[in-house]
Design a protein around this motif. Structure first.
Motif, mmCIF file in Angstrom:
data_model
loop_
_atom_site.group_PDB
_atom_site.id
_atom_site.type_symbol
_atom_site.label_atom_id
_atom_site.label_comp_id
_atom_site.label_asym_id
_atom_site.label_seq_id
_atom_site.Cartn_x
_atom_site.Cartn_y
_atom_site.Cartn_z
ATOM 1 N N ARG A 225 -24.193 -25.404 105.116
ATOM 2 C CA ARG A 225 -24.457 -26.708 105.707
ATOM 3 C C ARG A 225 -25.738 -27.251 105.089
ATOM 4 N N LEU B 78 -28.875 -29.434 105.457
ATOM 5 C CA LEU B 78 -29.700 -30.000 106.518
ATOM 6 C C LEU B 78 -31.000 -30.530 105.933
ATOM 7 N N THR C 274 -34.743 -31.040 102.053
ATOM 8 C CA THR C 274 -33.314 -30.796 102.200
ATOM 9 C C THR C 274 -33.044 -29.358 101.775
ATOM 10 N N SER D 141 -37.848 -23.523 110.684
ATOM 11 C CA SER D 141 -36.638 -23.830 111.458
ATOM 12 C C SER D 141 -36.065 -22.608 112.159
ATOM 13 N N GLU E 43 -33.138 -20.661 104.944
ATOM 14 C CA GLU E 43 -33.081 -21.902 104.172
ATOM 15 C C GLU E 43 -33.009 -21.561 102.684
#
Length: 82
Positions: free
Chosen positions: A14, A16, A26, A48, A52
């Motif tokens: 995904r 994000l 991003t 987060s 990532e």
């Protein structure tokens, strides 16, 4: 905590975007499917709390790695229970 019963061969990513300070970042988040539901991979070292990745390919590779690890853990657990 829910018991893992099935780990799917499918993986997902995904894209994000995060606002950190005054900049927008991003990232791609790897996802595996456990018991028919999406499972995001946690990473406490990121802001987060999710793993990532900078590229989609990197996220796909991480998802494959974690999926294979979950499958092997499930196989070991099933063998012990027999």
């Amino acid at each position: 905590m829910t018991q893992i019963q099935t780990v799917s061969d499918r993986i997902q990513t995904r894209k994000l975007s995060f606002l950190r300070g005054r900049a927008v970042y991003t990232k791609f988040i790897p996802i595996i499917l456990i018991n028919g539901k999406q499972a995001y991979i946690a990473d406490k070292s990121t802001t987060s709390g999710l793993m990532e990745c900078d590229t989609r390919e990197e996220a796909r590779e991480k998802a494959r790695e974690y999926r294979d690890r979950a499958k092997s853990n499930l196989a070991v657990r099933e063998k012990i229970e027999e």
